[in-house]
Write an enzyme that holds these catalytic residues in place. Structure first.
Site, PDB file in Angstrom:
ATOM      1  N   LYS A   1      30.284  -1.840  34.775  1.00 39.83           N
ATOM      2  CA  LYS A   1      29.104  -1.925  33.897  1.00 39.83           C
ATOM      3  C   LYS A   1      29.013  -0.780  32.893  1.00 39.83           C
ATOM      4  O   LYS A   1      28.647  -0.994  31.747  1.00 39.83           O
ATOM      5  CB  LYS A   1      27.819  -1.983  34.732  1.00 39.83           C
ATOM      6  CG  LYS A   1      27.626  -3.304  35.469  1.00 39.83           C
ATOM      7  CD  LYS A   1      26.263  -3.314  36.135  1.00 39.83           C
ATOM      8  CE  LYS A   1      26.067  -4.518  37.026  1.00 39.83           C
ATOM      9  NZ  LYS A   1      24.723  -4.572  37.589  1.00 39.83           N
TER      10      LYS A   1
ATOM     11  N   ASP B   1      19.499  -6.698  33.897  1.00 42.00           N
ATOM     12  CA  ASP B   1      19.078  -6.374  35.273  1.00 42.00           C
ATOM     13  C   ASP B   1      17.579  -6.061  35.351  1.00 42.00           C
ATOM     14  O   ASP B   1      16.890  -6.467  36.295  1.00 42.00           O
ATOM     15  CB  ASP B   1      19.883  -5.190  35.824  1.00 42.00           C
ATOM     16  CG  ASP B   1      21.273  -5.608  36.311  1.00 42.00           C
ATOM     17  OD1 ASP B   1      21.456  -6.787  36.644  1.00 42.00           O
ATOM     18  OD2 ASP B   1      22.168  -4.743  36.354  1.00 42.00           O
TER      19      ASP B   1
HETATM   20  N1  LIG Z   1      19.509  -8.051  43.386  1.00 45.76           N
HETATM   21  C1  LIG Z   1      20.289  -7.808  42.348  1.00 45.76           C
HETATM   22  O1  LIG Z   1      20.363  -8.589  41.377  1.00 45.76           O
HETATM   23  C2  LIG Z   1      21.082  -6.548  42.312  1.00 45.76           C
HETATM   24  C3  LIG Z   1      21.671  -6.119  41.119  1.00 45.76           C
HETATM   25  C4  LIG Z   1      22.405  -4.932  41.123  1.00 45.76           C
HETATM   26  C5  LIG Z   1      22.548  -4.223  42.319  1.00 45.76           C
HETATM   27  N2  LIG Z   1      21.953  -4.670  43.459  1.00 45.76           N
HETATM   28  C6  LIG Z   1      22.068  -3.910  44.713  1.00 45.76           C
HETATM   29  O2  LIG Z   1      21.493  -2.630  44.506  1.00 45.76           O
HETATM   30  C7  LIG Z   1      22.175  -1.667  45.294  1.00 45.76           C
HETATM   31  C8  LIG Z   1      22.572  -0.474  44.450  1.00 45.76           C
HETATM   32  O3  LIG Z   1      23.513  -0.874  43.471  1.00 45.76           O
HETATM   33  P1  LIG Z   1      23.895   0.130  42.260  1.00 45.76           P
HETATM   34  O4  LIG Z   1      24.830  -0.636  41.386  1.00 45.76           O
HETATM   35  O5  LIG Z   1      22.683   0.723  41.685  1.00 45.76           O
HETATM   36  O6  LIG Z   1      24.732   1.248  43.051  1.00 45.76           O
HETATM   37  P2  LIG Z   1      25.023   2.759  42.618  1.00 45.76           P
HETATM   38  O7  LIG Z   1      24.886   2.946  41.152  1.00 45.76           O
HETATM   39  O8  LIG Z   1      26.314   3.120  43.271  1.00 45.76           O
HETATM   40  O9  LIG Z   1      23.826   3.590  43.320  1.00 45.76           O
HETATM   41  C9  LIG Z   1      23.767   3.665  44.725  1.00 45.76           C
HETATM   42  C10 LIG Z   1      22.504   4.410  45.141  1.00 45.76           C
HETATM   43  O10 LIG Z   1      22.456   4.399  46.585  1.00 45.76           O
HETATM   44  C11 LIG Z   1      22.294   5.756  47.035  1.00 45.76           C
HETATM   45  N3  LIG Z   1      22.946   5.933  48.321  1.00 45.76           N
HETATM   46  C12 LIG Z   1      24.189   5.541  48.690  1.00 45.76           C
HETATM   47  N4  LIG Z   1      24.445   5.894  49.978  1.00 45.76           N
HETATM   48  C13 LIG Z   1      23.326   6.542  50.416  1.00 45.76           C
HETATM   49  C14 LIG Z   1      22.967   7.143  51.650  1.00 45.76           C
HETATM   50  N5  LIG Z   1      23.810   7.162  52.700  1.00 45.76           N
HETATM   51  N6  LIG Z   1      21.740   7.722  51.765  1.00 45.76           N
HETATM   52  C15 LIG Z   1      20.885   7.706  50.709  1.00 45.76           C
HETATM   53  N7  LIG Z   1      21.175   7.150  49.509  1.00 45.76           N
HETATM   54  C16 LIG Z   1      22.382   6.579  49.378  1.00 45.76           C
HETATM   55  C17 LIG Z   1      22.938   6.597  45.966  1.00 45.76           C
HETATM   56  O11 LIG Z   1      22.482   7.929  46.068  1.00 45.76           O
HETATM   57  P3  LIG Z   1      23.349   9.169  45.484  1.00 45.76           P
HETATM   58  O12 LIG Z   1      22.990   9.261  44.015  1.00 45.76           O
HETATM   59  O13 LIG Z   1      22.909  10.322  46.275  1.00 45.76           O
HETATM   60  O14 LIG Z   1      24.803   8.822  45.692  1.00 45.76           O
HETATM   61  C18 LIG Z   1      22.454   5.871  44.693  1.00 45.76           C
HETATM   62  O15 LIG Z   1      21.137   6.219  44.389  1.00 45.76           O
HETATM   63  C19 LIG Z   1      23.356  -2.404  45.944  1.00 45.76           C
HETATM   64  O16 LIG Z   1      22.982  -2.750  47.263  1.00 45.76           O
HETATM   65  C20 LIG Z   1      23.507  -3.650  45.105  1.00 45.76           C
HETATM   66  O17 LIG Z   1      24.021  -4.752  45.850  1.00 45.76           O
HETATM   67  C21 LIG Z   1      21.227  -5.812  43.469  1.00 45.76           C
END
Ligand SMILES: NC(=O)c1ccc[n+]([C@@H]2O[C@H](COP(=O)([O-])OP(=O)(O)OC[C@H]3O[C@@H](n4cnc5c(N)ncnc54)[C@H](OP(=O)(O)O)[C@@H]3O)[C@@H](O)[C@H]2O)c1
Length: 286
Positions: free
Chosen positions: A71, A108
């Site tokens: 992305k 999104d």
């Molecule tokens: N429903 C939908 O349409 C949709 C769309 C997009 C994404 N999603 C979902 O949203 C989620 C996040 O996606 P993303 O693309 O935003 O991912 P991302 O950019 O990689 O961000 C991940 C987030 O999770 C946190 N995190 C990861 N492991 C953690 C832990 N052990 N303890 C606390 N915080 C933790 C990270 O914190 P740090 O900054 O500290 O690493 C960061 O804030 C995923 O589950 C994805 O499937 C859903």
């Protein structure tokens, strides 16, 4: 489903891409509207992203969705981006113009807001502070959408505090960063709680969060949709909160792309939800 030699083409670019539900949902809409078209998964390694995007106009594609991990890279790889994609810092939808130029946008935040409005119709931005758990790509889209909707205070709680600080700074004075250790206190007087971390997703650790300080009138939403009812949503529902699951966000974010590529404004219906859930059940069972 109609797929002739002049079918319109679109797809989802990811690496890996097998987990994506986008083919099921777009092909459901194509069949439902009797459109001569097809939407396919495109497994593309990061080193090939730019080349694949440049190929789309020449091989007859109307556009594509872009998912993890492309992305952010897609923002720089397309010919033009709108203000929303620039503010979010990522592109999830690419539209091929009649001149063959690639236009990137991000849907999104739109998907999040539409899902929230459908799942919690009584929620309004003036209800009070919103708490976002996470500061990654999804958090950024959600924060921009909530700020644009007029939420006066957005609390961004993230494990890595400097990422929360960076995101709050990008959003402006309505947003403030909060340390992960303070997450339970961050819920005080909040009207909306949104989890955008990976916590609670199948295969990831559970989200550990004491909801005691969250007013019962607050809406609780989770971007995670595998499982559909995350432990957070189950705990919130047990306390009497209105809960909004993450599948609707996925379905709604797909609407603008489908309309641009195939010329019909599609709807998110219970039958679509069921069709997409069913493919997930089949995938899990096989
Ligand atoms: N429903 C939908 O349409 C949709 C769309 C997009 C994404 N999603 C979902 O949203 C989620 C996040 O996606 P993303 O693309 O935003 O991912 P991302 O950019 O990689 O961000 C991940 C987030 O999770 C946190 N995190 C990861 N492991 C953690 C832990 N052990 N303890 C606390 N915080 C933790 C990270 O914190 P740090 O900054 O500290 O690493 C960061 O804030 C995923 O589950 C994805 O499937 C859903």
């Amino acid at each position: 489903m109609i797929v002739t030699g002049s079918a319109r083409l679109a797809g989802v670019i990811g690496w890996p891409v097998a987990h994506s539900r986008s083919p099921q949902l777009h092909n459901y809409w194509l069949a439902h509207h009797g459109i001569d078209g097809i939407y396919i998964p495109l497994a593309v390694a990061p080193t090939h992203l730019r080349r694949l995007l440049r190929l789309l106009p020449g091989i007859g594609f109307s556009g594509a969705n872009v998912t993890v991990p492309h992305k952010q890279a897609a923002l720089a790889a397309v010919d033009e981006t709108d203000v929303l994609a620039q503010r979010i810092g990522a592109v999830n939808t690419v539209i091929v113009g009649e001149d063959g130029r690639l236009r990137g946008t991000n849907t999104d935040g739109f998907g999040f807001m539409e899902n929230l409005r459908q799942g919690a119709p009584s929620w309004v931005p003036a209800d009070g502070p919103a708490v976002i758990l996470g500061a990654g790509g999804t958090a950024r889209a959600v924060a921009v959408a909530l700020a644009d909707a007029g939420v006066a205070q957005i609390r961004i709680v993230n494990r890595t505090k400097r990422r929360a600080t960076r995101l709050a700074h990008a959003i402006g004075p309505v947003a403030r960063p909060i340390a992960w250790q303070r997450r339970a206190h961050a819920l005080e007087a909040a009207a909306l709680l949104v989890n955008t971390t990976v916590l609670g997703m199948s295969g990831q650790p559970a989200l550990s969060l004491d909801l005691a300080a969250l007013p019962v009138r607050a809406v609780v939403s989770d971007a995670v949709y595998t499982p559909l009812e995350t432990p957070l949503l189950a705990a919130a529902a047990a306390r009497g909160h209105v809960v909004v699951d993450g599948l609707g966000m996925l379905l709604h974010q797909a609407r603008p792309g489908f309309e641009a590529w195939f010329g019909v404004a599609p709807e998110v219906t219970p039958a679509l939800r069921e069709a997409v859930l069913e493919t997930g059940r089949v995938a899990l069972a096989s």
